[in-house]
Design an enzyme around this catalytic site. Structure first.
Site, PDB file in Angstrom:
ATOM      1  N   ASP A  95      46.831  42.054  33.649  1.00 45.73           N
ATOM      2  CA  ASP A  95      46.198  42.191  32.338  1.00 45.73           C
ATOM      3  C   ASP A  95      46.949  43.272  31.565  1.00 45.73           C
ATOM      4  O   ASP A  95      47.889  43.877  32.076  1.00 45.73           O
ATOM      5  CB  ASP A  95      44.707  42.499  32.492  1.00 45.73           C
ATOM      6  CG  ASP A  95      44.456  43.868  33.091  1.00 45.73           C
ATOM      7  OD1 ASP A  95      45.430  44.566  33.444  1.00 45.73           O
ATOM      8  OD2 ASP A  95      43.290  44.256  33.222  1.00 45.73           O
ATOM      9  N   GLY A  98      44.364  46.894  28.211  1.00 47.97           N
ATOM     10  CA  GLY A  98      43.553  47.115  27.007  1.00 47.97           C
ATOM     11  C   GLY A  98      42.074  47.243  27.314  1.00 47.97           C
ATOM     12  O   GLY A  98      41.420  48.193  26.910  1.00 47.97           O
ATOM     13  N   PHE A  99      41.565  46.308  28.095  1.00 46.64           N
ATOM     14  CA  PHE A  99      40.129  46.305  28.379  1.00 46.64           C
ATOM     15  C   PHE A  99      39.694  47.595  29.065  1.00 46.64           C
ATOM     16  O   PHE A  99      38.671  48.184  28.710  1.00 46.64           O
ATOM     17  CB  PHE A  99      39.765  45.083  29.241  1.00 46.64           C
ATOM     18  CG  PHE A  99      38.298  44.979  29.505  1.00 46.64           C
ATOM     19  CD1 PHE A  99      37.432  44.525  28.529  1.00 46.64           C
ATOM     20  CD2 PHE A  99      37.764  45.360  30.736  1.00 46.64           C
ATOM     21  CE1 PHE A  99      36.066  44.447  28.764  1.00 46.64           C
ATOM     22  CE2 PHE A  99      36.407  45.289  30.983  1.00 46.64           C
ATOM     23  CZ  PHE A  99      35.557  44.825  29.998  1.00 46.64           C
ATOM     24  N   GLN A 192      41.899  37.685  19.462  1.00 48.40           N
ATOM     25  CA  GLN A 192      40.661  38.444  19.270  1.00 48.40           C
ATOM     26  C   GLN A 192      39.995  37.954  17.981  1.00 48.40           C
ATOM     27  O   GLN A 192      40.385  36.935  17.434  1.00 48.40           O
ATOM     28  CB  GLN A 192      40.982  39.947  19.195  1.00 48.40           C
ATOM     29  CG  GLN A 192      41.495  40.540  20.512  1.00 48.40           C
ATOM     30  CD  GLN A 192      40.378  40.766  21.541  1.00 48.40           C
ATOM     31  OE1 GLN A 192      39.190  40.584  21.251  1.00 48.40           O
ATOM     32  NE2 GLN A 192      40.754  41.138  22.758  1.00 48.40           N
ATOM     33  N   CYS A 307      28.366  24.065  52.302  1.00 43.79           N
ATOM     34  CA  CYS A 307      29.698  24.679  52.215  1.00 43.79           C
ATOM     35  C   CYS A 307      30.437  24.541  53.545  1.00 43.79           C
ATOM     36  O   CYS A 307      29.850  24.715  54.608  1.00 43.79           O
ATOM     37  CB  CYS A 307      29.557  26.149  51.843  1.00 43.79           C
ATOM     38  SG  CYS A 307      31.121  27.025  51.732  1.00 43.79           S
ATOM     39  N   CYS A 309      33.183  26.405  54.293  1.00 44.95           N
ATOM     40  CA  CYS A 309      34.077  27.549  54.472  1.00 44.95           C
ATOM     41  C   CYS A 309      33.909  28.130  55.873  1.00 44.95           C
ATOM     42  O   CYS A 309      32.935  27.852  56.577  1.00 44.95           O
ATOM     43  CB  CYS A 309      33.865  28.606  53.380  1.00 44.95           C
ATOM     44  SG  CYS A 309      32.594  29.835  53.727  1.00 44.95           S
ATOM     45  N   CYS A 312      30.567  29.927  56.482  1.00 49.72           N
ATOM     46  CA  CYS A 312      29.400  29.060  56.622  1.00 49.72           C
ATOM     47  C   CYS A 312      29.450  28.246  57.915  1.00 49.72           C
ATOM     48  O   CYS A 312      28.418  27.849  58.443  1.00 49.72           O
ATOM     49  CB  CYS A 312      29.265  28.155  55.394  1.00 49.72           C
ATOM     50  SG  CYS A 312      28.792  29.106  53.933  1.00 49.72           S
ATOM     51  N   HIS A 338      33.034  33.828  51.141  1.00 51.62           N
ATOM     52  CA  HIS A 338      32.271  32.629  50.764  1.00 51.62           C
ATOM     53  C   HIS A 338      32.218  32.449  49.246  1.00 51.62           C
ATOM     54  O   HIS A 338      32.422  31.344  48.738  1.00 51.62           O
ATOM     55  CB  HIS A 338      30.845  32.661  51.325  1.00 51.62           C
ATOM     56  CG  HIS A 338      29.956  31.676  50.643  1.00 51.62           C
ATOM     57  ND1 HIS A 338      29.932  30.333  50.976  1.00 51.62           N
ATOM     58  CD2 HIS A 338      29.127  31.815  49.574  1.00 51.62           C
ATOM     59  CE1 HIS A 338      29.113  29.702  50.157  1.00 51.62           C
ATOM     60  NE2 HIS A 338      28.613  30.567  49.298  1.00 51.62           N
TER      61      HIS A 338
END
Ligand SMILES: [Zn+2]
Length: 381
Positions: A95, A98-99, A192, A307, A309, A312, A338
């Site tokens: 990124d 800025g944020f 923006q 699920c 995964c 799970c 998960h």
């Protein structure tokens, strides 16, 4: 000149703006729409890189501000950029910082030149400008880098947003000029403009003129009501070129993923799945489940019975609840694993549904199972 990314539009949904695409980077091909797990400090919290590969994450996000503050971009550069440092051979996006500068750092002073602020860690003075951010992102070496933008809060006065949008556009031009590795790193611009249709349009048109490899919609999911976010997307994405990827920043609850895809978004990132996991909350095909709650103390079913995964298939709600209550690190590793798997599976389902031209049907099925009642006013998770 070689291109750092190449986007191929494979299929469009006939009833919505949803699209199925393929994004080629120098570190692998990403099927879109895609969700990108967030690795703030060059680490997706609790997940080892091989586990990210295991769940099918082809691209992750890292934060420019945090990595600049610690350990510093020079060290990362010396280690071979983020790919070498993390030993992650898949794609990375950084990124713009800025944020974080606008939400985390203290004492900021914004001018057309850039932003003066103090580090949230030790208070040391810092200055971010389009040029300095490009230098940092060039050293971090991600496949996709974001232009430095001003992130106004919500709500903000229109006059402020006007100045801010124009400043962000000037900064995008300066980023493009300062970008030293355009053949290896794709610079994305950020649209923006708050909730103002004309400002969003002005921003999108001006950025598209720069002919950047991709575009993001920023300044959303900052406290505005969800229907407003969807409305902004509806009138912003049509201004973005169809042959370039579109990225909605900071958004990742299941309903927002569906609503974003429906409005033409290809890429998403969010800390939500990893953050709620650390509070003992998981997303399941039947909705949100707070596994730390007492009602799961003797529940020997998996987190999500639908699920497949690793977590799970292996562990029960009762065991995971116990781990979390006892502050055992394994507990939050399991919930994080998960949750990320669950979101990546949703995206896989979305991609298949678009290919079969049944996106809205898939969305309806998912919403009714998950327990979302109003299709435009989903809950936070
Ligand atoms: Zn699972």
């Amino acid at each position: 000149m070689t291109e750092p990314v190449r986007f191929e539009l494979l299929k469009r949904d006939s009833k919505t703006m949803a699209r199925r695409g393929r994004l080629k980077t120098l570190h692998g091909t990403i099927e879109t729409p895609v969700f990108m797990p967030v690795g703030t400090q060059a680490s997706v919290k609790t997940m080892a890189p091989d586990e990210l590969v295991e769940i099918g994450a082809g691209i992750i996000l890292a934060n420019t501000y945090h990595l600049h503050v610690r350990p510093g971009e020079d060290l990362v550069h010396e280690a071979g950029g983020l790919h070498g440092f993390m030993n992650w051979n898949h794609a990375v996006l950084t990124d713009s910082g800025g944020f974080q500068v606008f939400s985390l750092a203290d004492l900021r002073k914004i001018t057309d030149d850039g932003v003066r602020f103090r580090s949230h860690l030790d208070g040391s003075p810092m200055f971010f400008s389009p040029e300095s951010v490009m230098q940092i992102e060039n050293k971090l070496g991600a496949d996709i880098i974001m232009a430095f933008d001003e992130c106004p809060p919500y709500p903000a006065e229109r006059e402020y947003l006007e100045v801010s949008v124009r400043r962000t556009l000037e900064w995008a031009k300066r980023c493009q000029k300062a970008h030293a590795r355009p053949e290896e790193q794709a610079l994305f611009g950020i649209v923006q403009g708050g909730e103002h249709r004309d400002l969003r349009q002005e921003a999108a048109k001006a950025l598209v003129e720069l002919d950047l490899p991709g575009y993001a919609v920023g300044g959303l999911s900052v406290g505005e009501p969800k229907p407003l976010m969807y409305e902004v997307l509806e009138y912003t994405t049509p201004w973005l070129p169809a042959n370039k990827p579109r990225y909605l920043m900071g958004v990742g609850s299941p309903d927002d993923l569906f609503e974003g895809v429906e409005r033409g978004i290809d890429m998403f990132d969010c800390v939500l799945p990893t953050r709620i996991a650390r509070n003992g909350t998981v997303m399941t095909s039947r909705g949100k489940l707070v596994v730390r709650n007492a009602q799961y103390a003797k529940d020997f079913r998996p987190l999500d019975e639908a699920c497949d995964c690793k977590v799970c298939k292996t562990h029960s709600r009762a065991y995971i609840r116990h781990l979390i209550k006892a502050d055992e690190i394994l507990g939050i590793r399991l919930t994080t694993y998960h949750n990320l798997y669950f979101l990546l599976k949703i995206m896989e389902g979305i991609r298949t549904a678009i290919e079969q031209d049944r996106f809205l049907q898939y969305k309806r099925e998912f919403y009714s199972q998950y327990g979302y009642n109003d299709l435009t006013k989903g809950e936070d998770v």
